[in-house]
Design an enzyme around this catalytic site. Structure first.
Site, PDB file in Angstrom:
ATOM      1  N   TYR A  39      11.104   2.412 -15.907  1.00  0.00           N
ATOM      2  CA  TYR A  39      10.488   1.835 -17.095  1.00  0.00           C
ATOM      3  C   TYR A  39       9.110   2.463 -17.305  1.00  0.00           C
ATOM      4  O   TYR A  39       8.766   2.875 -18.414  1.00  0.00           O
ATOM      5  CB  TYR A  39      10.371   0.313 -16.926  1.00  0.00           C
ATOM      6  CG  TYR A  39       9.640  -0.367 -18.058  1.00  0.00           C
ATOM      7  CD1 TYR A  39      10.337  -0.840 -19.169  1.00  0.00           C
ATOM      8  CD2 TYR A  39       8.260  -0.510 -18.024  1.00  0.00           C
ATOM      9  CE1 TYR A  39       9.668  -1.453 -20.220  1.00  0.00           C
ATOM     10  CE2 TYR A  39       7.578  -1.114 -19.065  1.00  0.00           C
ATOM     11  CZ  TYR A  39       8.280  -1.587 -20.162  1.00  0.00           C
ATOM     12  OH  TYR A  39       7.619  -2.173 -21.196  1.00  0.00           O
ATOM     13  N   ASP A  40       8.349   2.545 -16.220  1.00  0.00           N
ATOM     14  CA  ASP A  40       6.999   3.106 -16.306  1.00  0.00           C
ATOM     15  C   ASP A  40       7.002   4.519 -16.878  1.00  0.00           C
ATOM     16  O   ASP A  40       6.130   4.887 -17.663  1.00  0.00           O
ATOM     17  CB  ASP A  40       6.339   3.135 -14.922  1.00  0.00           C
ATOM     18  CG  ASP A  40       5.862   1.749 -14.498  1.00  0.00           C
ATOM     19  OD1 ASP A  40       5.804   0.860 -15.368  1.00  0.00           O
ATOM     20  OD2 ASP A  40       5.555   1.569 -13.302  1.00  0.00           O
ATOM     21  N   LEU A  86      -2.983  -5.248 -17.335  1.00  0.00           N
ATOM     22  CA  LEU A  86      -3.943  -4.396 -16.631  1.00  0.00           C
ATOM     23  C   LEU A  86      -3.579  -2.942 -16.849  1.00  0.00           C
ATOM     24  O   LEU A  86      -2.402  -2.594 -16.913  1.00  0.00           O
ATOM     25  CB  LEU A  86      -3.882  -4.673 -15.132  1.00  0.00           C
ATOM     26  CG  LEU A  86      -4.507  -5.954 -14.596  1.00  0.00           C
ATOM     27  CD1 LEU A  86      -4.109  -6.154 -13.145  1.00  0.00           C
ATOM     28  CD2 LEU A  86      -6.023  -5.905 -14.732  1.00  0.00           C
ATOM     29  N   GLU A 118      -8.156  -7.299  -4.550  1.00  0.00           N
ATOM     30  CA  GLU A 118      -7.133  -8.249  -4.107  1.00  0.00           C
ATOM     31  C   GLU A 118      -5.745  -7.662  -4.305  1.00  0.00           C
ATOM     32  O   GLU A 118      -5.589  -6.652  -4.990  1.00  0.00           O
ATOM     33  CB  GLU A 118      -7.284  -9.554  -4.899  1.00  0.00           C
ATOM     34  CG  GLU A 118      -7.207  -9.355  -6.405  1.00  0.00           C
ATOM     35  CD  GLU A 118      -7.864 -10.480  -7.207  1.00  0.00           C
ATOM     36  OE1 GLU A 118      -9.034 -10.795  -6.924  1.00  0.00           O
ATOM     37  OE2 GLU A 118      -7.203 -11.023  -8.102  1.00  0.00           O
ATOM     38  N   LYS A 120      -2.006  -7.068  -5.750  1.00  0.00           N
ATOM     39  CA  LYS A 120      -1.353  -7.282  -7.038  1.00  0.00           C
ATOM     40  C   LYS A 120      -0.013  -7.932  -6.753  1.00  0.00           C
ATOM     41  O   LYS A 120       0.926  -7.288  -6.282  1.00  0.00           O
ATOM     42  CB  LYS A 120      -1.154  -5.963  -7.777  1.00  0.00           C
ATOM     43  CG  LYS A 120      -0.604  -6.168  -9.177  1.00  0.00           C
ATOM     44  CD  LYS A 120      -0.598  -4.886  -9.979  1.00  0.00           C
ATOM     45  CE  LYS A 120      -0.338  -5.143 -11.456  1.00  0.00           C
ATOM     46  NZ  LYS A 120       0.911  -5.833 -11.724  1.00  0.00           N
ATOM     47  N   ARG A 141       3.190 -16.237 -19.281  1.00  0.00           N
ATOM     48  CA  ARG A 141       2.416 -15.331 -20.119  1.00  0.00           C
ATOM     49  C   ARG A 141       3.112 -15.044 -21.438  1.00  0.00           C
ATOM     50  O   ARG A 141       2.474 -14.908 -22.474  1.00  0.00           O
ATOM     51  CB  ARG A 141       2.188 -14.016 -19.371  1.00  0.00           C
ATOM     52  CG  ARG A 141       1.400 -13.028 -20.195  1.00  0.00           C
ATOM     53  CD  ARG A 141       1.011 -11.821 -19.400  1.00  0.00           C
ATOM     54  NE  ARG A 141       2.160 -11.010 -19.028  1.00  0.00           N
ATOM     55  CZ  ARG A 141       2.084  -9.792 -18.512  1.00  0.00           C
ATOM     56  NH1 ARG A 141       0.898  -9.269 -18.287  1.00  0.00           N
ATOM     57  NH2 ARG A 141       3.152  -9.110 -18.204  1.00  0.00           N
ATOM     58  N   LYS A 299     -11.499  -5.452  -9.612  1.00  0.00           N
ATOM     59  CA  LYS A 299     -12.208  -6.054 -10.738  1.00  0.00           C
ATOM     60  C   LYS A 299     -13.708  -5.958 -10.482  1.00  0.00           C
ATOM     61  O   LYS A 299     -14.156  -6.255  -9.358  1.00  0.00           O
ATOM     62  CB  LYS A 299     -11.828  -7.530 -10.879  1.00  0.00           C
ATOM     63  CG  LYS A 299     -10.345  -7.740 -11.141  1.00  0.00           C
ATOM     64  CD  LYS A 299      -9.937  -9.190 -10.923  1.00  0.00           C
ATOM     65  CE  LYS A 299      -8.426  -9.306 -11.068  1.00  0.00           C
ATOM     66  NZ  LYS A 299      -7.931 -10.633 -10.714  1.00  0.00           N
ATOM     67  N   CYS A 420      34.754  13.032  16.372  1.00  0.00           N
ATOM     68  CA  CYS A 420      35.644  13.306  17.502  1.00  0.00           C
ATOM     69  C   CYS A 420      37.103  12.979  17.215  1.00  0.00           C
ATOM     70  O   CYS A 420      37.975  13.278  18.025  1.00  0.00           O
ATOM     71  CB  CYS A 420      35.187  12.547  18.740  1.00  0.00           C
ATOM     72  SG  CYS A 420      35.467  10.777  18.629  1.00  0.00           S
ATOM     73  N   CYS A 435      33.426   3.789  16.602  1.00  0.00           N
ATOM     74  CA  CYS A 435      34.265   4.875  17.096  1.00  0.00           C
ATOM     75  C   CYS A 435      34.621   4.522  18.530  1.00  0.00           C
ATOM     76  O   CYS A 435      33.750   4.167  19.325  1.00  0.00           O
ATOM     77  CB  CYS A 435      33.485   6.188  17.059  1.00  0.00           C
ATOM     78  SG  CYS A 435      34.206   7.451  18.125  1.00  0.00           S
TER      79      CYS A 435
END
Ligand code: IVH
Length: 675
Positions: A39-40, A86, A118, A120, A141, A299, A420, A435
């Site tokens: 996606y990025d 961010l 901190e 993420k 959100r 930050k 073998c 085996c």
């Protein structure tokens, strides 16, 4: 202005459509279609096109939005202070540039800006509203402006206080943070889903999102979610007299006093160098954390400086996320092979189209075993998500079924060992197929030799996979004892082996002859006999003969008797008897007995002894066992009534001579330590 080439315009449109589709699947349906990294890549491509051709930037471009639209069937909440996203950086250069931008914008000296740093959290962002200290509303959100009302659901999360601690709460406080699920809880939930025949979650983040965004909060209540705070929205002190902290680090400290969880791994650092050092530290700690993180967040600590720095379209200028190299990526399975381990365990391995994940290019991923392949319905030709976290072996997480080609074929484990030709057998109740060739199998032989040479086993420096491969392929070494017959010219003749390294290897092999009994036992590579078990065995038996002659049935019986006796003594508060084979369970004993019952294993051990392996701790040891042996009617003498066990190789006498002398003096010589 230059005209925008139509191919670029078309590409931008394709990217927008695709990103919208992926966004909806991820944010609204909690069912991602691709790995985040993929996606990025698309997102950044669109961003780059729009930066170059601003005319192509539409108002509803995915680059302008954060997250997805709210679920249609949950009530919505409008965020008074928008919940932003961010900016990301993926490398050192990006962070150095960030620090420079901040330093310049604030007009201060390089290396002086203080940052609160901190983890993420990889969960979903929520905002909690507290009015006069009471939790009144919780919202996701959503798209940053409008989120979903998940108040009843959030109230079921144990780590979210319903009332803030402290006597004078502010009139209004929006606490922002992340809801997530711990790994252990995720595994348990998925096991439950599996048993119920329900859909499993693809990762802890989606499990957290799916669990929180429920119409029925009883479902949320049944899912162990956690909350960690990292920010603030609206704040109104009212008549409380509390002042808003002027530093981000102080805000989080304050949250703690209010009873709101914050990350334990946070710090205040200075300048770009401080940022990079923190990234390094958390990167190393990452694999040990109980939850997923996908990077660290920096930050500017001073809130006033934050205000001066302000925002760009979708993110603050005062903060940045420093992402870890993606731990997950999408690729295809080209074929499936099997690997044969030291104990013959057959592990199916996916051969992948090369893909960059977790900082390295990966071409193989483990499929664990046959049942895993069935359970995940993995087929050759499938598009899959692979994961590589920390130092662990990459694994295939899941299939992207919507991309399955018609040509995809199901996989069946071979019935004969590819190395073998011996039969592959899978015993009832075992997940792993093996085996049956034992040391006949070159693959097992190689693994056995590598294990033998391990640092914590016989510690033969320089005996790596490349050398072992050749030694086995040229039939110079079949069992570990053959190593001790190697000579310098023979080793020097191997491919890519210098004269000097051949000498070093021969020396290392010679040095390995002096070892400890525990290391020796561990080096044999008996199933279930790890270092700790080997130490217990070495202590209990003292030497090889006692072990070789052990009557396992009698020993285990004796163990159970003592345990029973001790249980009685414990309840009476009496002293306990030493338990034989403490910590050695039935499974281990069975493996040992099986191993030692094999004539070829005994021969291999005997040959090692002949090669001159000694353990000084037992050199010449005569273990005296102070138990009067009344049953023994042997010769009378100074040692009458005593039983002896001889272990190791004796310095001045042969074992037989020693035995004869002991018996001459009236002692009895036993093969093992008995009652
Ligand atoms: S601060 C205005 N801090 O990452 C800045 N976000 O990519 C708001 N996240 O929406 C975000 N851990 O869901 C911040 N320690 C942390 C975070 C964090 C995780 C998430 C959050 C945010 C997203 C942005």
């Amino acid at each position: 202005m230059t005209a925008v080439p139509s191919t670029v315009a078309r590409r931008a449109e394709t990217l927008r459509d695709e990103l919208d589709r992926l966004n909806e699947a991820y944010h609204t349906l909690d069912a991602p279609l691709v790995a985040d990294a993929e996606y990025d890549v698309l997102f950044r491509e669109l961003q780059a096109i729009e930066d170059q051709h601003p005319d192509l930037r539409t108002d509803d471009s995915p680059t302008r939005r954060v997250g997805g639209a709210p679920r249609a069937d949950l009530p919505t909440v409008e965020h008074e202070v928008p919940m932003l996203s961010l900016a990301n950086a993926f490398d050192e250069a990006g962070i150095v540039a960030f620090d420079r931008r901040v330093t310049e914008a604030l007009g201060v000296d390089e290396g002086t800006v203080e940052y609160a740093v901190e983890p993420k959290f990889d969960g979903l962002a929520v905002t909690l509203r507290y009015e006069d200290g009471l939790l009144t509303r919780a919202a996701t959100r959503g798209d940053g402006s409008v989120g979903e009302d998940v108040t009843p659901n959030a109230k079921t999360i144990a780590s979210i206080p319903l009332r803030l601690k402290g006597r004078h709460p502010p009139a209004l406080l929006d606490i922002r943070g992340e809801v997530l699920m711990f790994h252990a809880d995720f595994d348990a939930i998925n096991a439950r889903q599996r048993e119920a025949g329900a859909r499993e979650f693809v990762n802890p983040r989606n499990a957290a999102a799916g669990s929180l965004r429920q119409l029925d909060q009883r479902i949320t209540a049944s899912r162990p979610l956690r909350f960690f705070a990292y920010g603030v929205g609206r704040f109104d002190a009212g008549s409380s007299g509390v002042a808003m902290p002027t530093r981000h680090s102080a805000l989080l400290d304050w949250y703690r006093t209010l009873g709101v969880p914050v990350a334990a791994d946070r710090a205040v650092v200075r300048g770009g160098a401080g940022l990079l050092a923190f990234h390094d530290r958390i990167g190393k700690a990452r694999a040990g954390l109980p939850y997923d993180i996908d990077g660290v967040v920096y930050k500017v600590d001073d809130v006033d400086a934050q205000r001066r720095l302000g925002f760009v379209s979708r993110a603050p200028r005062f903060a940045i996320a420093h992402k870890f190299p993606a731990a997950e990526a999408t690729t295809t399975i080209e074929t499936i092979d099997v690997q044969v381990g030291r104990t013959g365990a057959i592990t199916p391995v996916a051969r992948l189209a090369p893909v960059f994940v977790g900082g390295v290019t990966v071409t193989n991923a483990t499929l664990h075993n046959e049942d895993e392949i069935r359970r995940k319905d993995i087929r050759i030709g499938d598009a899959v998500v692979v994961r590589r976290a920390g130092d662990v072996i990459p694994e295939v997480l899941r299939v992207l079924f919507e991309r399955r080609p018609a040509s995809a074929v199901e996989y069946a484990l071979p019935t004969a060992c590819p190395v073998c030709g011996s039969a592959i057998v899978r015993e009832d109740g075992e997940a792993v197929a093996r085996c049956s060739g034992g040391l006949v199998c070159a693959a097992q032989r190689k693994q056995a030799l590598l294990h033998f040479a391990r640092r914590r086993a016989m510690d033969i420096d320089g005996l790596g996979a490349k050398v072992v491969d050749q030694l086995v392929a040229r039939d110079l070494v079949r069992t570990p004892a053959d190593l001790f017959a190697l000579d310098q010219p023979g080793v020097a003749a191997l491919d890519r082996m210098a004269d000097k390294s051949a000498t070093n290897l021969i020396d290392a092999i010679a040095r390995a002859k002096r070892t400890t009994f525990a290391r020796f036992l561990y080096a044999l590579g008996i199933r279930h006999v790890g270092e700790e078990v080997a130490r217990v065995l070495a202590r209990e038996f003292g030497g090889l003969d006692a072990l070789l002659d052990a009557d396992w049935t009698a020993l285990m019986e004796r163990k159970r008797t003592v345990q029973k006796e001790n249980a009685g003594r414990r309840s009476k508060g009496e002293g306990l008897l030493p338990v034989p084979l403490e910590g050695i369970g039935d499974e281990i004993v069975q493996a040992l007995a099986q191993f030692l019952a094999e004539p070829h294993n005994r021969r291999a051990i005997e040959r090692l002894r002949e090669a001159g392996i000694v353990w000084p701790e037992a050199e010449g040891t005569v273990l005296r066992v102070d138990v009067p042996d009344t049953a023994h009617a042997g010769k009378r003498g100074p040692l009458s009534g005593k039983t002896f066990v001889l272990t190791g190789s004796l310095q001045d006498l042969t074992r037989d001579d020693a035995k004869a002398k002991l018996e001459e003096a009236g002692g009895r010589v036993s093969a093992s330590v008995s009652r």
